[in-house]
Design a protein around this motif. Sequence first.
Motif, PDB file in Angstrom:
ATOM      1  N   VAL A  53     -44.003  89.644 114.553  1.00  0.00           N
ATOM      2  CA  VAL A  53     -44.175  90.130 113.316  1.00  0.00           C
ATOM      3  C   VAL A  53     -43.989  89.009 112.260  1.00  0.00           C
ATOM      4  O   VAL A  53     -43.163  88.085 112.241  1.00  0.00           O
ATOM      5  N   VAL A  54     -45.056  89.088 111.315  1.00  0.00           N
ATOM      6  CA  VAL A  54     -45.104  87.817 110.293  1.00  0.00           C
ATOM      7  C   VAL A  54     -44.573  88.563 109.025  1.00  0.00           C
ATOM      8  O   VAL A  54     -45.269  89.604 108.760  1.00  0.00           O
ATOM      9  N   CYS A  55     -43.896  87.636 108.219  1.00  0.00           N
ATOM     10  CA  CYS A  55     -43.229  88.406 107.104  1.00  0.00           C
ATOM     11  C   CYS A  55     -42.995  87.000 106.010  1.00  0.00           C
ATOM     12  O   CYS A  55     -41.797  86.477 106.167  1.00  0.00           O
ATOM     13  N   LYS A  56     -43.885  86.483 105.351  1.00  0.00           N
ATOM     14  CA  LYS A  56     -43.860  85.259 104.718  1.00  0.00           C
ATOM     15  C   LYS A  56     -44.274  85.376 103.237  1.00  0.00           C
ATOM     16  O   LYS A  56     -45.542  85.906 102.879  1.00  0.00           O
ATOM     17  N   ILE A  57     -43.556  84.798 102.433  1.00  0.00           N
ATOM     18  CA  ILE A  57     -44.077  84.871 100.719  1.00  0.00           C
ATOM     19  C   ILE A  57     -43.913  83.362 100.536  1.00  0.00           C
ATOM     20  O   ILE A  57     -43.118  82.484 100.766  1.00  0.00           O
ATOM     21  N   ILE A  58     -45.126  82.594  99.998  1.00  0.00           N
ATOM     22  CA  ILE A  58     -45.349  81.434  99.348  1.00  0.00           C
ATOM     23  C   ILE A  58     -45.635  81.436  98.098  1.00  0.00           C
ATOM     24  O   ILE A  58     -46.509  82.256  97.387  1.00  0.00           O
ATOM     25  N   ILE A  59     -44.649  80.744  97.292  1.00  0.00           N
ATOM     26  CA  ILE A  59     -44.646  80.489  95.708  1.00  0.00           C
ATOM     27  C   ILE A  59     -45.272  79.079  95.605  1.00  0.00           C
ATOM     28  O   ILE A  59     -44.639  78.312  95.834  1.00  0.00           O
ATOM     29  N   SER A  60     -46.142  78.874  94.692  1.00  0.00           N
ATOM     30  CA  SER A  60     -46.818  77.476  94.257  1.00  0.00           C
ATOM     31  C   SER A  60     -45.973  76.972  93.349  1.00  0.00           C
ATOM     32  O   SER A  60     -45.317  77.589  92.325  1.00  0.00           O
ATOM     33  N   ILE A 103     -51.325  86.570  82.517  1.00  0.00           N
ATOM     34  CA  ILE A 103     -52.508  87.190  83.136  1.00  0.00           C
ATOM     35  C   ILE A 103     -52.464  87.136  84.679  1.00  0.00           C
ATOM     36  O   ILE A 103     -52.084  86.022  85.113  1.00  0.00           O
ATOM     37  N   SER A 104     -52.520  88.121  85.403  1.00  0.00           N
ATOM     38  CA  SER A 104     -52.386  87.924  86.888  1.00  0.00           C
ATOM     39  C   SER A 104     -53.702  88.468  87.578  1.00  0.00           C
ATOM     40  O   SER A 104     -54.374  89.548  86.914  1.00  0.00           O
ATOM     41  N   PHE A 105     -54.164  87.807  88.583  1.00  0.00           N
ATOM     42  CA  PHE A 105     -55.351  88.571  89.121  1.00  0.00           C
ATOM     43  C   PHE A 105     -54.633  88.654  90.673  1.00  0.00           C
ATOM     44  O   PHE A 105     -53.876  87.815  91.080  1.00  0.00           O
ATOM     45  N   PHE A 106     -55.544  89.837  91.419  1.00  0.00           N
ATOM     46  CA  PHE A 106     -54.920  89.895  92.837  1.00  0.00           C
ATOM     47  C   PHE A 106     -56.146  90.007  93.559  1.00  0.00           C
ATOM     48  O   PHE A 106     -57.039  90.812  93.393  1.00  0.00           O
ATOM     49  N   SER A 107     -56.058  89.864  94.989  1.00  0.00           N
ATOM     50  CA  SER A 107     -57.119  90.113  95.892  1.00  0.00           C
ATOM     51  C   SER A 107     -56.248  90.304  97.397  1.00  0.00           C
ATOM     52  O   SER A 107     -55.390  89.625  97.475  1.00  0.00           O
ATOM     53  N   LYS A 108     -57.012  90.983  98.237  1.00  0.00           N
ATOM     54  CA  LYS A 108     -56.614  90.803  99.728  1.00  0.00           C
ATOM     55  C   LYS A 108     -57.485  90.528 100.662  1.00  0.00           C
ATOM     56  O   LYS A 108     -58.852  90.774 100.589  1.00  0.00           O
ATOM     57  N   LYS A 117     -53.787  90.572 113.444  1.00  0.00           N
ATOM     58  CA  LYS A 117     -54.373  90.792 112.180  1.00  0.00           C
ATOM     59  C   LYS A 117     -53.072  90.766 111.293  1.00  0.00           C
ATOM     60  O   LYS A 117     -52.228  91.429 111.122  1.00  0.00           O
ATOM     61  N   ILE A 118     -53.341  89.363 110.410  1.00  0.00           N
ATOM     62  CA  ILE A 118     -52.403  89.178 109.321  1.00  0.00           C
ATOM     63  C   ILE A 118     -53.333  89.515 107.933  1.00  0.00           C
ATOM     64  O   ILE A 118     -54.216  89.100 107.754  1.00  0.00           O
ATOM     65  N   HIS A 119     -52.497  90.202 106.806  1.00  0.00           N
ATOM     66  CA  HIS A 119     -52.944  90.530 105.730  1.00  0.00           C
ATOM     67  C   HIS A 119     -52.516  89.882 104.677  1.00  0.00           C
ATOM     68  O   HIS A 119     -51.419  88.985 104.680  1.00  0.00           O
ATOM     69  N   SER A 120     -53.190  88.905 103.714  1.00  0.00           N
ATOM     70  CA  SER A 120     -52.936  87.988 103.024  1.00  0.00           C
ATOM     71  C   SER A 120     -52.909  88.820 101.276  1.00  0.00           C
ATOM     72  O   SER A 120     -54.184  89.385 101.316  1.00  0.00           O
ATOM     73  N   GLN A 135     -48.174  84.543  97.269  1.00  0.00           N
ATOM     74  CA  GLN A 135     -48.845  85.050  98.427  1.00  0.00           C
ATOM     75  C   GLN A 135     -47.989  85.743  99.433  1.00  0.00           C
ATOM     76  O   GLN A 135     -47.109  85.069  99.784  1.00  0.00           O
ATOM     77  N   LEU A 136     -48.259  86.944  99.853  1.00  0.00           N
ATOM     78  CA  LEU A 136     -47.576  87.364 100.918  1.00  0.00           C
ATOM     79  C   LEU A 136     -48.574  87.424 102.256  1.00  0.00           C
ATOM     80  O   LEU A 136     -49.701  87.841 102.069  1.00  0.00           O
ATOM     81  N   LEU A 137     -47.889  86.884 103.436  1.00  0.00           N
ATOM     82  CA  LEU A 137     -48.741  87.032 104.479  1.00  0.00           C
ATOM     83  C   LEU A 137     -47.841  87.941 105.473  1.00  0.00           C
ATOM     84  O   LEU A 137     -46.702  87.586 105.674  1.00  0.00           O
ATOM     85  N   THR A 138     -48.489  88.894 106.035  1.00  0.00           N
ATOM     86  CA  THR A 138     -47.848  89.780 106.889  1.00  0.00           C
ATOM     87  C   THR A 138     -48.786  90.766 107.542  1.00  0.00           C
ATOM     88  O   THR A 138     -49.783  90.895 107.549  1.00  0.00           O
ATOM     89  N   ASN A 139     -47.952  91.518 108.780  1.00  0.00           N
ATOM     90  CA  ASN A 139     -48.497  92.389 109.543  1.00  0.00           C
ATOM     91  C   ASN A 139     -47.646  93.742 109.509  1.00  0.00           C
ATOM     92  O   ASN A 139     -47.652  94.215 110.657  1.00  0.00           O
ATOM     93  N   ASN A 140     -47.005  93.874 108.609  1.00  0.00           N
ATOM     94  CA  ASN A 140     -45.835  94.940 108.799  1.00  0.00           C
ATOM     95  C   ASN A 140     -45.564  95.459 107.297  1.00  0.00           C
ATOM     96  O   ASN A 140     -45.228  94.882 106.242  1.00  0.00           O
TER      97      ASN A 140
END
Length: 183
Positions: A53-60, A103-108, A117-120, A135-140
């Motif tokens: 299970v992948v559960c990761k948030i990245i903030i730049s 202003i915020s933009f989003f895509s998956k 399969k990991i979703h970004s 960014q969220l990277l997860t499969n859960n």
Amino acid sequence: MKRMMITCLMLLSLYQLKAQETFGKASFTVPAGWQMTKNTETVTLEKALKKGVVCKIIISATEKGAVNTDADYLAYRTKNGGKGISYSNQKGAVIKYEADGLISFFSKGTTIQKMDKIHSYFYSLSNGSQTLYYQLLTNNNDCISEFNQFMETLTMELDNAGSANARARKASAAAPAAPAPMM
């Protein structure tokens, strides 16, 4: 009873003050049970779950320059969105939100890691002169719920003339970004 209630409220407010983290122009609360790792370029929040299970948030870190058009966002996502992640380029795949001076933009997107399969979920957040991504990277789906709670605590310092220390709430009723959709 009244004393106990006042003590509980004081402890709760101390906990909330302690839990707020700052990284450049961003402030956020680390979700309970998540581990934080900081370096000069990013903050990574990760939750240890069962194997696979992948559960990761990245903030730049905040960069100079605004991301305020779809074209700006696509270039920014190409630069920062992660290698090996496929994002949809169909019309409507990039969603823009504006509120409270942000202003915020989003895509998956998706990628494959160790045959899973990991979703970004890739977001940019700009105050008009500076931009960061998260960014969220997860499969859960449980991870997505916690990410959405994290987004309710995420703020970015505005960079308007005369209000350099103002804060803009990122999420809630006047949010510049919508929650990540469930898988």
